[in-house]
Design a protein around this motif. Sequence first.
Motif, PDB file in Angstrom:
ATOM      1  N   SER A  43       0.839  -1.204   0.000  1.00 47.53           N
ATOM      2  CA  SER A  43       0.000   0.000   0.000  1.00 47.53           C
ATOM      3  C   SER A  43       0.874   1.253   0.000  1.00 47.53           C
ATOM      4  O   SER A  43       0.600   2.209  -0.745  1.00 47.53           O
ATOM      5  N   PHE A  44       1.909   1.248   0.825  1.00 50.90           N
ATOM      6  CA  PHE A  44       2.824   2.385   0.841  1.00 50.90           C
ATOM      7  C   PHE A  44       3.591   2.495  -0.477  1.00 50.90           C
ATOM      8  O   PHE A  44       3.888   3.603  -0.931  1.00 50.90           O
ATOM      9  N   ARG A  45       3.911   1.365  -1.083  1.00 57.11           N
ATOM     10  CA  ARG A  45       4.597   1.408  -2.371  1.00 57.11           C
ATOM     11  C   ARG A  45       3.718   2.041  -3.439  1.00 57.11           C
ATOM     12  O   ARG A  45       4.196   2.814  -4.285  1.00 57.11           O
ATOM     13  N   LYS A  46       2.440   1.731  -3.369  1.00 53.52           N
ATOM     14  CA  LYS A  46       1.498   2.317  -4.328  1.00 53.52           C
ATOM     15  C   LYS A  46       1.415   3.827  -4.159  1.00 53.52           C
ATOM     16  O   LYS A  46       1.412   4.584  -5.139  1.00 53.52           O
ATOM     17  N   LEU A  47       1.369   4.296  -2.898  1.00 53.93           N
ATOM     18  CA  LEU A  47       1.323   5.730  -2.635  1.00 53.93           C
ATOM     19  C   LEU A  47       2.632   6.411  -3.012  1.00 53.93           C
ATOM     20  O   LEU A  47       2.641   7.536  -3.526  1.00 53.93           O
ATOM     21  N   ALA A  48       3.756   5.731  -2.768  1.00 56.09           N
ATOM     22  CA  ALA A  48       5.060   6.308  -3.117  1.00 56.09           C
ATOM     23  C   ALA A  48       5.214   6.457  -4.626  1.00 56.09           C
ATOM     24  O   ALA A  48       5.773   7.447  -5.113  1.00 56.09           O
ATOM     25  N   CYS A  49       4.716   5.496  -5.373  1.00 54.74           N
ATOM     26  CA  CYS A  49       4.760   5.596  -6.843  1.00 54.74           C
ATOM     27  C   CYS A  49       3.904   6.762  -7.330  1.00 54.74           C
ATOM     28  O   CYS A  49       4.302   7.500  -8.240  1.00 54.74           O
ATOM     29  N   ALA A  50       2.734   6.943  -6.710  1.00 57.78           N
ATOM     30  CA  ALA A  50       1.870   8.067  -7.070  1.00 57.78           C
ATOM     31  C   ALA A  50       2.543   9.392  -6.732  1.00 57.78           C
ATOM     32  O   ALA A  50       2.452  10.366  -7.485  1.00 57.78           O
ATOM     33  N   SER A  51       3.250   9.432  -5.618  1.00 57.15           N
ATOM     34  CA  SER A  51       3.966  10.653  -5.228  1.00 57.15           C
ATOM     35  C   SER A  51       5.070  10.987  -6.212  1.00 57.15           C
ATOM     36  O   SER A  51       5.258  12.149  -6.596  1.00 57.15           O
ATOM     37  N   ARG A  52       5.805   9.981  -6.658  1.00 54.67           N
ATOM     38  CA  ARG A  52       6.896  10.216  -7.612  1.00 54.67           C
ATOM     39  C   ARG A  52       6.368  10.740  -8.947  1.00 54.67           C
ATOM     40  O   ARG A  52       7.020  11.522  -9.632  1.00 54.67           O
ATOM     41  N   GLN A  53       5.158  10.314  -9.298  1.00 55.22           N
ATOM     42  CA  GLN A  53       4.558  10.760 -10.555  1.00 55.22           C
ATOM     43  C   GLN A  53       3.757  12.053 -10.408  1.00 55.22           C
ATOM     44  O   GLN A  53       3.128  12.511 -11.348  1.00 55.22           O
ATOM     45  N   GLY A  54       3.797  12.636  -9.188  1.00 45.93           N
ATOM     46  CA  GLY A  54       3.077  13.890  -8.954  1.00 45.93           C
ATOM     47  C   GLY A  54       1.576  13.743  -8.900  1.00 45.93           C
ATOM     48  O   GLY A  54       0.848  14.711  -9.146  1.00 45.93           O
ATOM     49  N   GLN A  55       1.096  12.538  -8.586  1.00 44.86           N
ATOM     50  CA  GLN A  55      -0.345  12.274  -8.577  1.00 44.86           C
ATOM     51  C   GLN A  55      -0.891  12.065  -7.170  1.00 44.86           C
ATOM     52  O   GLN A  55      -2.011  11.588  -6.996  1.00 44.86           O
ATOM     53  N   LEU A  56      -0.092  12.409  -6.149  1.00 43.89           N
ATOM     54  CA  LEU A  56      -0.536  12.192  -4.777  1.00 43.89           C
ATOM     55  C   LEU A  56      -1.189  13.454  -4.224  1.00 43.89           C
ATOM     56  O   LEU A  56      -0.597  14.525  -4.231  1.00 43.89           O
ATOM     57  N   HIS A  57      -2.419  13.336  -3.770  1.00 42.36           N
ATOM     58  CA  HIS A  57      -3.136  14.461  -3.175  1.00 42.36           C
ATOM     59  C   HIS A  57      -3.902  13.944  -1.962  1.00 42.36           C
ATOM     60  O   HIS A  57      -3.936  12.736  -1.688  1.00 42.36           O
ATOM     61  N   TRP A  58      -4.539  14.853  -1.218  1.00 41.95           N
ATOM     62  CA  TRP A  58      -5.179  14.478   0.036  1.00 41.95           C
ATOM     63  C   TRP A  58      -6.253  13.417  -0.158  1.00 41.95           C
ATOM     64  O   TRP A  58      -6.371  12.489   0.647  1.00 41.95           O
ATOM     65  N   ALA A  59      -7.048  13.556  -1.178  1.00 47.10           N
ATOM     66  CA  ALA A  59      -8.117  12.583  -1.415  1.00 47.10           C
ATOM     67  C   ALA A  59      -7.542  11.186  -1.644  1.00 47.10           C
ATOM     68  O   ALA A  59      -8.060  10.190  -1.115  1.00 47.10           O
ATOM     69  N   ARG A  60      -6.460  11.149  -2.400  1.00 51.79           N
ATOM     70  CA  ARG A  60      -5.844   9.851  -2.676  1.00 51.79           C
ATOM     71  C   ARG A  60      -5.208   9.266  -1.411  1.00 51.79           C
ATOM     72  O   ARG A  60      -5.238   8.052  -1.190  1.00 51.79           O
ATOM     73  N   MET A  61      -4.623  10.121  -0.586  1.00 51.32           N
ATOM     74  CA  MET A  61      -4.029   9.659   0.665  1.00 51.32           C
ATOM     75  C   MET A  61      -5.103   9.101   1.607  1.00 51.32           C
ATOM     76  O   MET A  61      -4.907   8.057   2.235  1.00 51.32           O
ATOM     77  N   LEU A  62      -6.236   9.792   1.697  1.00 55.43           N
ATOM     78  CA  LEU A  62      -7.324   9.311   2.546  1.00 55.43           C
ATOM     79  C   LEU A  62      -7.888   7.992   2.025  1.00 55.43           C
ATOM     80  O   LEU A  62      -8.185   7.078   2.799  1.00 55.43           O
ATOM     81  N   MET A  63      -8.030   7.904   0.706  1.00 54.07           N
ATOM     82  CA  MET A  63      -8.515   6.659   0.116  1.00 54.07           C
ATOM     83  C   MET A  63      -7.522   5.518   0.356  1.00 54.07           C
ATOM     84  O   MET A  63      -7.907   4.384   0.643  1.00 54.07           O
ATOM     85  N   GLY A  64      -6.221   5.855   0.264  1.00 53.58           N
ATOM     86  CA  GLY A  64      -5.194   4.844   0.513  1.00 53.58           C
ATOM     87  C   GLY A  64      -5.224   4.362   1.956  1.00 53.58           C
ATOM     88  O   GLY A  64      -5.075   3.160   2.230  1.00 53.58           O
ATOM     89  N   ALA A  65      -5.410   5.292   2.907  1.00 50.43           N
ATOM     90  CA  ALA A  65      -5.484   4.922   4.324  1.00 50.43           C
ATOM     91  C   ALA A  65      -6.700   4.049   4.599  1.00 50.43           C
ATOM     92  O   ALA A  65      -6.624   3.053   5.330  1.00 50.43           O
ATOM     93  N   PHE A  66      -7.838   4.418   3.983  1.00 46.46           N
ATOM     94  CA  PHE A  66      -9.063   3.621   4.157  1.00 46.46           C
ATOM     95  C   PHE A  66      -8.874   2.221   3.581  1.00 46.46           C
ATOM     96  O   PHE A  66      -9.262   1.226   4.204  1.00 46.46           O
ATOM     97  N   SER A  67      -8.270   2.150   2.392  1.00 47.19           N
ATOM     98  CA  SER A  67      -8.042   0.848   1.760  1.00 47.19           C
ATOM     99  C   SER A  67      -7.101  -0.014   2.603  1.00 47.19           C
ATOM    100  O   SER A  67      -7.311  -1.229   2.732  1.00 47.19           O
ATOM    101  N   LEU A  68      -6.084   0.619   3.178  1.00 46.51           N
ATOM    102  CA  LEU A  68      -5.127  -0.115   4.008  1.00 46.51           C
ATOM    103  C   LEU A  68      -5.813  -0.729   5.227  1.00 46.51           C
ATOM    104  O   LEU A  68      -5.627  -1.912   5.532  1.00 46.51           O
ATOM    105  N   VAL A  69      -6.620   0.065   5.911  1.00 47.00           N
ATOM    106  CA  VAL A  69      -7.338  -0.435   7.095  1.00 47.00           C
ATOM    107  C   VAL A  69      -8.308  -1.545   6.695  1.00 47.00           C
ATOM    108  O   VAL A  69      -8.410  -2.579   7.372  1.00 47.00           O
TER     109      VAL A  69
END
Length: 313
Positions: free
Chosen positions: A68-94
Motif C-alpha cells: 500500500s505504501f509502495r502504491k502511494l510512493a509511486c503516485a507521489s513520484r509521478q506527482g499524482q498524490l493528493h489528500w483525497a488519494r491519501m485518505l482513500m489509501g489509508a481507508f483501503s489499508l485499514v
Amino acid sequence: NTAVFFILQPSSIFTLAPYTEAFFVFFCLVGMLLMENNHLFLGSCAFAVATCARSNGITLCGYVVYFSFRKLACASRQGQLHWARMLMGAFSLVLQCGVVVSGHLAFSLFGNLLYCKSDFAILSALQHNFRPHPPQDPRPWCNQLGPYRFVQQTYWGVGFLEYFEFKQVPNFLLALPILSLAILCASSFLSDHRNLLHPRSLYEVLSGSSGGTTGKSRKALGTSSGLNLDTLPYVAHAAFLAIFAFFFINVQVSTRLLCSSCPSVFWFLAALTHRSQVAKDPLARKLVAIYCCFFSIYASIGCVLFSTFLPWT
C-alpha cells in the motif's frame, strides 16, 4: 534451486500430509503473487483464507502495509498524490488489513459458537459424542475471543520468555538451524543494502526510483545475500517471525512456521548455492552443505514420526 529447496524443505511432511500447512502455504503464495501484481484487495482475500487455517497469517498484514505504501510512493513520484488519494489509501489499508485478520476472527467466533452457545453446543456435543459444559459453568474463554489464545497460554506456555526453561534447551537446538538461516538472510540483506536505513533511500525503493527491477536483479547476484531490493518485505517478514518465535512461542515449531510462509529463506539458500558453484565461495559451500544436511535429516525424521502419530513439531 529455490523450487528444489522448497520441495525438500525440512517441514515437508506438513505440506504433504492432509494438514493445515499445505492449505496455508498455498494461499500465502497466491496472496504474495497477487500483491506483486498490484491486486491488493484480492491478495488480502487470499491472506484471509490462509489465516483461517493458521493464526500466524495475521503477520501477512505486513505485506498489505508495504505494498500500500509502495502504491502511494509511486503516485507521489509521478506527482499524482493528493489528500483525497491519501485518505482513500489509508481507508483501503485499514480495510485490507481487516480482511486479512477476519480469517482468524471467523475461526475464533466459530469456536465460541461451537462450545459456548448453549443450543449450538448441545447439538454439537450430541453429534461429536462429547459432554457439553452446562450454561451456568461455561469455559473460562467463553468471555474471550475464541479458545485458541486460552489454549496457548494455559496449556502450551505461549508468552514472552515463557519457554525459557532449562528443559526446553533441546527444542531451542532443534529450532536453531532455521532461526539462524532467517537471521543470516536478514543480516546479509542489510549488509548489501545499508542505504535502506535512510528514510530517503527507503522512499526511493518504494517508489521505484532507485532503478529498474532488471538492474537490481543483476546487481543482486554479486551481493552476499543474492537478494535484490524488491525482496525487502519478504526478508523483513522472515526476520520478524524468527525473533517472535524465539521469544514468544513454542520455539520447536519455528521450522514449519518459517518454511510455510517465508520464501526469502529459500531464495537466500539458492543464492548461496549459486555463489558456491559460480564464485567458488568456500564459506557459501560450507553453509549450503550444513543446511542441506539439516533439511535432509529433519525431513526424514519428520516423515517417520509424523506418519506413525508420534510427537513432531
